[in-house]
Scaffold this active site. Structure first.
Site, mmCIF file in Angstrom:
data_model
loop_
_atom_site.group_PDB
_atom_site.id
_atom_site.type_symbol
_atom_site.label_atom_id
_atom_site.label_comp_id
_atom_site.label_asym_id
_atom_site.label_seq_id
_atom_site.Cartn_x
_atom_site.Cartn_y
_atom_site.Cartn_z
ATOM 1 N N GLU A 61 -15.624 3.175 8.232
ATOM 2 C CA GLU A 61 -16.281 4.306 8.892
ATOM 3 C C GLU A 61 -16.099 5.613 8.136
ATOM 4 O O GLU A 61 -15.092 5.803 7.457
ATOM 5 C CB GLU A 61 -15.693 4.514 10.298
ATOM 6 C CG GLU A 61 -15.841 3.331 11.227
ATOM 7 C CD GLU A 61 -15.152 3.572 12.568
ATOM 8 O OE1 GLU A 61 -14.423 4.579 12.712
ATOM 9 O OE2 GLU A 61 -15.350 2.742 13.472
ATOM 10 N N TYR A 115 -9.478 -10.217 10.237
ATOM 11 C CA TYR A 115 -9.575 -11.054 9.041
ATOM 12 C C TYR A 115 -9.562 -12.547 9.386
ATOM 13 O O TYR A 115 -10.083 -13.370 8.647
ATOM 14 C CB TYR A 115 -8.439 -10.732 8.071
ATOM 15 C CG TYR A 115 -8.502 -9.326 7.537
ATOM 16 C CD1 TYR A 115 -9.531 -8.951 6.682
ATOM 17 C CD2 TYR A 115 -7.573 -8.375 7.897
ATOM 18 C CE1 TYR A 115 -9.616 -7.661 6.192
ATOM 19 C CE2 TYR A 115 -7.646 -7.080 7.418
ATOM 20 C CZ TYR A 115 -8.660 -6.730 6.566
ATOM 21 O OH TYR A 115 -8.740 -5.444 6.093
ATOM 22 N N HIS A 172 -1.258 0.340 5.579
ATOM 23 C CA HIS A 172 -1.911 1.302 6.484
ATOM 24 C C HIS A 172 -1.042 2.543 6.721
ATOM 25 O O HIS A 172 -0.568 2.775 7.828
ATOM 26 C CB HIS A 172 -2.272 0.652 7.825
ATOM 27 C CG HIS A 172 -3.259 -0.468 7.691
ATOM 28 N ND1 HIS A 172 -3.903 -1.028 8.775
ATOM 29 C CD2 HIS A 172 -3.719 -1.131 6.606
ATOM 30 C CE1 HIS A 172 -4.712 -1.982 8.355
ATOM 31 N NE2 HIS A 172 -4.604 -2.069 7.036
ATOM 32 N N TYR A 180 -11.296 8.080 18.439
ATOM 33 C CA TYR A 180 -12.243 7.389 17.559
ATOM 34 C C TYR A 180 -12.241 5.871 17.734
ATOM 35 O O TYR A 180 -12.854 5.155 16.955
ATOM 36 C CB TYR A 180 -12.020 7.824 16.102
ATOM 37 C CG TYR A 180 -12.476 9.264 15.963
ATOM 38 C CD1 TYR A 180 -13.782 9.573 15.620
ATOM 39 C CD2 TYR A 180 -11.625 10.313 16.302
ATOM 40 C CE1 TYR A 180 -14.227 10.885 15.579
ATOM 41 C CE2 TYR A 180 -12.053 11.631 16.275
ATOM 42 C CZ TYR A 180 -13.351 11.900 15.910
ATOM 43 O OH TYR A 180 -13.794 13.197 15.903
ATOM 44 N N GLN A 209 0.812 -1.221 0.000
ATOM 45 C CA GLN A 209 0.000 0.000 0.000
ATOM 46 C C GLN A 209 0.843 1.268 0.000
ATOM 47 O O GLN A 209 0.306 2.377 0.021
ATOM 48 C CB GLN A 209 -0.947 0.001 1.204
ATOM 49 C CG GLN A 209 -1.960 -1.134 1.156
ATOM 50 C CD GLN A 209 -2.791 -1.253 2.428
ATOM 51 O OE1 GLN A 209 -2.672 -0.459 3.356
ATOM 52 N NE2 GLN A 209 -3.652 -2.240 2.463
#
Lengths: 162, 396
Positions: free
Chosen positions: B235, B256, B141, B245, B80
């Protein structure tokens, strides 16, 4: 006679696999909850019990081979026959007979370690978060070793166990 | 509110939906991009688009490629990671200053980095590193969305690196946060944790997992953030100063592996999302619509959806979610980012179409000049436009 032995092996494998899986799942959940409590989560015994019960079902062996429970059973199914061969070889020489009691536990631990290493190499992150860090890895390998030990005990003749 | 009022709202919503779908024109203005990630519309209408593989392109207002920008700092491109977002300084027209986010480092030691640079003669100059997260050793991430607040400070999202998810709750770590910095990288003195020895002063909010969408509504100052959950628990959050949060203590998602992330879906003192999705849809960028082109969309949220492959409109009544609508679902494309142009058109970045390499696109959604019949849905409109996109440019 041969059939009886096969039934005994299958019974021992299933019992040892289930026990190893349950212990691995418990340690998996415990590791995750411990990490959460480290960052401030207040986790009651009821919360922990509920999570453990959820995880036992969530990680359980299924037809999906990538499930952690499935992988544990597959890993042990490969490791125990190898351990049996090594045990056979070890018992043939006096010098190596001493390692015989450790072979099945070692095979169980190695099976779990292999699962964790291969999954990390595949995903490049911990696919099984409860096994994160060296302590998490060791705890899972301990569960595999316990499965191996139990398999060994169950495979012994009943008079020997007594 | 009376039942009659609710019925009126419902009928209005249906009417708006029909109008929007019928009147939407979808043009592919750029295609052939390699996993595009960020899009910035400059004050003069030109656009900048990043490719995660490391390239930054300057496009004209119609999507034609003007230049590949030189001297872009190298990114750590893996999984990523790569070149992520681009935003222009609020005074870009006079200072030509850009901000880029990127993954930096190596597999064993990488950060989400923000650099400031001046765009001059199709090259970046005066490239300065102004922010780095706490290092991590995973290639996922990163966060990396950038947005300026009305006061001129810059918000940056950071991911928690997956294996380090508890860092999202640690105030001594910059993983899993929204951070707020000045345009030179210094720390605003009114940040909530300034002066605390046990906390990183750049933190604005915390408890985030993989935030890949960020939008600041310049009219209201409200900050919207879209973040990926694991299996479930994606979200959209309204970001407030100092708020927690929840991740990973409070989440609507599962791991997962099938295990629980946490015993808690909610937790005292932790904010609930504005909206969440279980099962996951995979949200990318988020934008709030303000514009004259689609008055029926005024105040609605748009979310670019990667996993479930559509552009999602969240029909909002103030801060209440009324309903949700999937747009462009037939394209079978991973939607990465959405921006609203000054003309009220929507600009949508598609990471890839049908999983094909170098199939990234930028779409422009405008109101059709000649509205078709009611059955002429956005589906048909898009196909027609995509086949013969006016002013389309192709990257080879």
């Amino acid at each position: 006679m041969q059939a009886a032995r096969l039934v005994r092996i299958a019974f021992a494998f299933v019992i040892a696999g289930c026990a190893g899986y349950l212990l691995a799942s418990f340690l998996f959940t415990a590791a995750n909850l411990w990490r959460l409590s480290e960052v401030g989560a207040q986790i009651s015994f009821a919360d922990a019990a509920r999570t453990f019960w959820f995880d036992v079902r969530g990680l359980a062996p299924s037809l999906v081979w990538t499930q952690y429970g499935s992988l544990i059973f597959i890993g042990l199914a490969i490791a125990f026959p190898i351990a049996a061969l090594l045990r056979y070889a070890a018992l043939r020489a006096t010098s190596t007979a001493k390692i015989e009691p450790f072979l099945y536990p070692l095979a169980g631990a190695t099976a779990i370690a292999t699962i964790l290493v291969l999954s990390f190499q595949t995903y490049e992150v911990y696919a099984f978060a409860g096994a994160r860090g060296w302590l998490g890895n060791l705890a899972q390998c301990f569960a595999g070793a316990c499965a191996g030990y139990l398999f060994q005990v169950l495979m012994q003749p009943s008079e020997a166990r007594a | 509110m009376s039942l009659k009022r609710w019925v009126e709202i419902a009928m209005l919503a249906v009417a708006l939906e029909s109008t929007a779908a019928t009147n939407m024109q979808v043009d592919v203005i750029t295609q052939g991009l390699d996993t595009p990630w960020g899009l910035e519309i400059l004050p003069d209408g030109r656009m900048l688009v990043t490719e995660r593989s490391g390239a930054l392109y300057l496009l004209d207002a119609n999507g034609t490629r003007l230049a590949k920008i030189a001297n872009v700092p190298p990114a750590f491109v893996k999984l990523q990671g790569g070149l992520l977002d681009v935003v222009a300084h609020p005074q870009f027209a006079t200072n030509a200053t850009l901000y880029l986010s990127l993954a930096h480092g190596s597999q064993k030691h990488n950060t989400t980095r923000v650099v400031r640079a001046v765009l001059r003669d199709n090259a970046l100059t005066d490239v300065t590193v102004i922010f780095d997260t706490t290092p991590k050793s995973s290639s996922v991430h990163y966060g990396g969305r950038l947005a300026f607040m009305p006061d001129g400070t810059l918000l940056v999202t950071t991911g928690e690196g997956a294996d380090f998810r508890e860092h999202a709750q640690r105030l001594d770590s910059l993983l899993g946060k929204v951070v707020r910095i000045n345009d030179d990288g210094s720390i605003p003195q009114n940040n909530p944790f300034v002066g605390r020895t046990d906390a990183e002063p750049a933190i604005w909010s915390y408890g985030h997992r993989s935030p890949q969408g960020l939008f600041v509504d310049s009219m209201s100052g409200v900050v919207y953030l879209a973040e990926h959950g694991p299996r479930g628990g994606d979200e959209v959050n309204v970001i407030e100063k100092q708020a927690n949060y929840g991740w990973p203590i409070a989440t609507h998602g599962l791991d997962y592996s099938g295990a629980r992330i946490s015993p808690f879906e909610t937790y005292p003192g932790m904010r609930e999302p504005l909206v969440y999705w279980t099962p996951s849809i995979g949200p990318g960028g988020v934008a709030l619509y303000r514009g004259e082109m689609f008055p029926e969309w005024e105040g609605d949220l748009f979310v670019a959806v990667l996993g479930h492959r559509h552009l999602r409109r969240i029909d909002m009544d103030g801060d209440k979610v009324l309903r949700q609508e999937r747009l462009l679902e037939h394209m079978d494309a991973r939607f990465r980012q959405v921006e609203v142009g000054a003309d009220g058109a929507l600009y949508v970045v598609i990471e890839s179409v049908k999983g094909e390499p170098r199939s990234g696109q930028v779409l422009r959604l405008t109101r059709r000049t000649h509205p078709g019949p009611a059955e002429d849905s956005s589906h048909q409109s898009t196909q027609m436009s995509a086949a013969q996109p006016p002013g389309a440019a192709t990257f080879q």
